[in-house]
Design a protein around this motif. Structure first.
Motif, PDB file in Angstrom:
ATOM      1  N   VAL A 117       0.830  -1.201   0.000  1.00 39.67           N
ATOM      2  CA  VAL A 117       0.000   0.000   0.000  1.00 39.67           C
ATOM      3  C   VAL A 117       0.868   1.256   0.000  1.00 39.67           C
ATOM      4  CG1 VAL A 117      -0.276   0.348   2.504  1.00 39.67           C
ATOM      5  CG2 VAL A 117      -2.102   1.008   0.956  1.00 39.67           C
ATOM      6  N   ALA A 118       2.009   1.184   0.688  1.00 39.71           N
ATOM      7  CA  ALA A 118       2.920   2.335   0.682  1.00 39.71           C
ATOM      8  C   ALA A 118       3.467   2.559  -0.719  1.00 39.71           C
ATOM      9  CB  ALA A 118       4.062   2.116   1.666  1.00 39.71           C
ATOM     10  N   ALA A 119       3.794   1.471  -1.429  1.00 34.18           N
ATOM     11  CA  ALA A 119       4.296   1.593  -2.806  1.00 34.18           C
ATOM     12  C   ALA A 119       3.228   2.170  -3.715  1.00 34.18           C
ATOM     13  CB  ALA A 119       4.747   0.228  -3.315  1.00 34.18           C
ATOM     14  N   GLU A 120       1.947   1.726  -3.534  1.00 33.82           N
ATOM     15  CA  GLU A 120       0.862   2.239  -4.368  1.00 33.82           C
ATOM     16  C   GLU A 120       0.650   3.725  -4.146  1.00 33.82           C
ATOM     17  OE1 GLU A 120      -2.477  -0.119  -3.339  1.00 33.82           O
ATOM     18  OE2 GLU A 120      -1.916  -1.800  -4.645  1.00 33.82           O
ATOM     19  N   GLN A 121       0.813   4.173  -2.907  1.00 34.32           N
ATOM     20  CA  GLN A 121       0.614   5.584  -2.613  1.00 34.32           C
ATOM     21  C   GLN A 121       1.734   6.444  -3.195  1.00 34.32           C
ATOM     22  OE1 GLN A 121      -2.078   6.870  -1.220  1.00 34.32           O
ATOM     23  NE2 GLN A 121      -2.967   4.847  -0.961  1.00 34.32           N
ATOM     24  N   ARG A 122       2.859   5.789  -3.600  1.00 29.51           N
ATOM     25  CA  ARG A 122       4.008   6.548  -4.083  1.00 29.51           C
ATOM     26  C   ARG A 122       4.372   6.225  -5.529  1.00 29.51           C
ATOM     27  NH1 ARG A 122       4.352   5.591   1.190  1.00 29.51           N
ATOM     28  NH2 ARG A 122       5.155   7.205   2.564  1.00 29.51           N
ATOM     29  N   THR A 123       3.477   5.542  -6.260  1.00 27.13           N
ATOM     30  CA  THR A 123       3.807   5.180  -7.641  1.00 27.13           C
ATOM     31  C   THR A 123       3.940   6.398  -8.526  1.00 27.13           C
ATOM     32  OG1 THR A 123       1.434   4.892  -8.069  1.00 27.13           O
ATOM     33  CG2 THR A 123       2.722   2.908  -7.590  1.00 27.13           C
ATOM     34  N   ASP A 124       3.310   7.491  -8.117  1.00 22.73           N
ATOM     35  CA  ASP A 124       3.346   8.685  -8.966  1.00 22.73           C
ATOM     36  C   ASP A 124       4.495   9.614  -8.600  1.00 22.73           C
ATOM     37  OD1 ASP A 124       2.458   9.529  -6.518  1.00 22.73           O
ATOM     38  OD2 ASP A 124       0.467  10.122  -7.200  1.00 22.73           O
ATOM     39  N   GLU A 125       5.361   9.201  -7.714  1.00 20.63           N
ATOM     40  CA  GLU A 125       6.433  10.081  -7.272  1.00 20.63           C
ATOM     41  C   GLU A 125       7.751   9.744  -7.951  1.00 20.63           C
ATOM     42  OE1 GLU A 125       6.731  10.117  -3.074  1.00 20.63           O
ATOM     43  OE2 GLU A 125       4.630  10.658  -2.760  1.00 20.63           O
ATOM     44  N   VAL A 126       8.477  10.764  -8.337  1.00 13.57           N
ATOM     45  CA  VAL A 126       9.810  10.582  -8.902  1.00 13.57           C
ATOM     46  C   VAL A 126      10.796  10.571  -7.745  1.00 13.57           C
ATOM     47  CG1 VAL A 126      11.541  11.588 -10.399  1.00 13.57           C
ATOM     48  CG2 VAL A 126       9.140  11.759 -11.015  1.00 13.57           C
ATOM     49  N   THR A 127      11.718   9.633  -7.756  1.00  7.76           N
ATOM     50  CA  THR A 127      12.648   9.524  -6.632  1.00  7.76           C
ATOM     51  C   THR A 127      13.568  10.725  -6.573  1.00  7.76           C
ATOM     52  OG1 THR A 127      14.333   8.354  -7.919  1.00  7.76           O
ATOM     53  CG2 THR A 127      12.612   7.023  -6.876  1.00  7.76           C
ATOM     54  N   ALA A 128      13.966  11.038  -5.353  1.00 10.89           N
ATOM     55  CA  ALA A 128      14.886  12.164  -5.164  1.00 10.89           C
ATOM     56  C   ALA A 128      16.216  11.899  -5.859  1.00 10.89           C
ATOM     57  CB  ALA A 128      15.104  12.399  -3.667  1.00 10.89           C
ATOM     58  N   ASP A 129      16.640  10.629  -5.867  1.00  9.67           N
ATOM     59  CA  ASP A 129      17.906  10.284  -6.513  1.00  9.67           C
ATOM     60  C   ASP A 129      17.863  10.563  -8.010  1.00  9.67           C
ATOM     61  OD1 ASP A 129      18.952   9.495  -4.136  1.00  9.67           O
ATOM     62  OD2 ASP A 129      18.618   7.351  -4.445  1.00  9.67           O
ATOM     63  N   ALA A 130      16.733  10.211  -8.645  1.00  7.19           N
ATOM     64  CA  ALA A 130      16.612  10.427 -10.090  1.00  7.19           C
ATOM     65  C   ALA A 130      16.654  11.914 -10.419  1.00  7.19           C
ATOM     66  CB  ALA A 130      15.319   9.800 -10.604  1.00  7.19           C
ATOM     67  N   LEU A 131      15.922  12.711  -9.653  1.00 12.26           N
ATOM     68  CA  LEU A 131      15.926  14.152  -9.903  1.00 12.26           C
ATOM     69  C   LEU A 131      17.296  14.756  -9.613  1.00 12.26           C
ATOM     70  CD1 LEU A 131      12.479  15.303  -8.471  1.00 12.26           C
ATOM     71  CD2 LEU A 131      13.196  15.287 -10.848  1.00 12.26           C
ATOM     72  N   ALA A 132      17.929  14.306  -8.544  1.00 11.28           N
ATOM     73  CA  ALA A 132      19.255  14.825  -8.194  1.00 11.28           C
ATOM     74  C   ALA A 132      20.253  14.506  -9.295  1.00 11.28           C
ATOM     75  CB  ALA A 132      19.719  14.238  -6.868  1.00 11.28           C
ATOM     76  N   SER A 133      20.160  13.306  -9.870  1.00 18.14           N
ATOM     77  CA  SER A 133      21.068  12.913 -10.944  1.00 18.14           C
ATOM     78  C   SER A 133      20.892  13.801 -12.168  1.00 18.14           C
ATOM     79  CB  SER A 133      20.825  11.444 -11.311  1.00 18.14           C
ATOM     80  OG  SER A 133      21.642  11.060 -12.397  1.00 18.14           O
TER      81      SER A 133
END
Length: 389
Positions: A117-133
């Motif tokens: 359920v935690a993963a489902e609530q965050r499927t629309d989020e881009v990871t901080a690592d990806a944006l930082a890269s």
């Protein structure tokens, strides 16, 4: 929560619950000590005071979280603690509803379910690592661009200075062939350096265009649901803040609606998740037809959608949503996999006036309660939250 309380009463505190309780007491004692340190008034934290009530509230919350985790035999992890906190405080509507649904169906949750359920609530989020890269790459390209410009300017200055020196060696009469040969060599060198800089700049420009596209994709992924193409919960919360500010500034109405597809689990069970996904997209398309710059539609999670209407009373918003509901209820959908006609697809909805509440989150909860009343009274209907809800 009834099950959690009875379990706690029947079994002495130990293990997980005991650790959490001792932790809560330790925090409370520290808070009381902190209030007293440096204060001349010994009644600073007294029974019945605001500070004391806040300490008591936090202590009770920690104990409730511990009871919840213990009752469901959940590990003491930040993820489990966070989900328990969101459920017990109602600070995250999506988590709260997911927990209620699984408790109603199974009566218990597991570590694996919490992760899901935690993963489902965050499927629309881009990871901080990806944006930082990506941002690091942009900075690197900008740094390279600045370096190329500096190198180009320095080369041009060096070339100008060398050219002036060679020109001084030219005489009106006499053999100037050696000087001219050096001038030709200087010019060729400058042309080659310019060509190299231009090539590097073109490559740098291509990389920046690719990164711009990646950043745009990341921004869209962070704000849109990948399945339906609608804005997601994060984008909706931003729109809610903006529209609430506009509504107050312009003295306009602002209403919110929650829409939930009826018996969606049965659709998935009978026809498969691919068909369920197509139903979600179909409903999203119908709802999005009434959206404009004053009506926002978003996927809130799972089979639930949320709508925001600026300039409409709750009754008017209710009428607009009911129009979509009536349209959907007359549709005869076909399972594309086997060609069979599906059971009638419908949704239920709850609507509330955001301005009736001091906190917009309270308005969302009121609309959510109205939605559940619509479900309890037969589904395929739209209910309006009471003003004094």
């Amino acid at each position: 929560m009834t099950g959690a309380s009875s379990s706690h009463a029947a079994i002495p505190q130990h293990g997980l619950t005991d650790r959490l309780t001792r932790w809560a007491r330790g925090l409370s004692s520290k808070a009381e000590a902190d209030q007293d340190v440096g204060e001349s008034d010994p009644q600073r934290v007294r029974p019945g005071s605001i500070a004391h009530r806040e300490i008591t509230r936090r202590r009770k919350l920690y104990e409730d979280i511990g009871d919840f985790l213990f009752a469901h035999d959940l590990d003491l992890t930040p993820l489990n603690f966070g989900v328990a906190h969101d459920y017990l405080t109602g600070s995250h509507i999506g988590v709260e509803k997911a927990v209620k649904a699984v408790l109603a169906e199974r009566g218990k949750i597991t570590n694996g379910w919490v992760e899901t359920v935690a993963a489902e609530q965050r499927t629309d989020e881009v990871t901080a690592d990806a944006l930082a890269s990506m941002l690091s790459q942009v900075e690197e390209n900008l740094s390279q661009f600045t370096g190329l410009m500096t190198e180009s300017r320095n080369s041009a200055k060096d070339y100008g200075a060398a050219l002036q020196e060679e020109v001084k060696g030219l005489s009106a009469e006499g053999n100037n062939e050696p000087v001219l040969a050096r001038l030709v060599a200087l010019t060729r060198s400058m042309v080659e350096k310019t060509r190299q800089v231009e090539m590097q700049l073109r490559n740098n420009q291509k990389q920046n265009l690719a990164l711009k596209s990646s950043l745009e994709t990341a921004r869209r992924a962070a704000e849109h649901d990948h399945l339906t193409g609608l804005p997601n919960r994060r984008a909706f919360e931003t729109a809610l803040r903006q529209e609430l500010e506009l509504a107050r500034e312009r003295n306009e109405q602002l209403s919110v609606a929650f829409c939930d597809i009826d018996h969606f689990k049965q659709i998935n069970d009978l026809h498969g998740h691919d068909t369920g996904d197509r139903v979600l997209k179909f409903v999203a398309g119908l709802l999005s037809k009434i959206s404009n710059d004053r009506c926002h539609v978003a996927r809130h999670g799972g089979e639930e959608f949320v709508m925001l209407f600026r300039g409409k009373t709750a009754a008017e918003a209710c009428e607009a949503v009911d129009g979509v509901r009536a349209d959907l209820s007359t549709r005869s959908l076909v399972n594309r996999t086997n060609g069979e006609r599906m059971e009638r697809v419908s949704f239920s909805a709850g609507v509330a006036n955001v301005l009736f509440y001091d906190d917009p989150r309270a308005a969302l909860k009121a609309a959510d309660r109205a939605l559940y009343l619509a479900k309890e009274h037969g589904r395929n209907r739209v209910y309006l939250a009471a003003e004094a809800d």
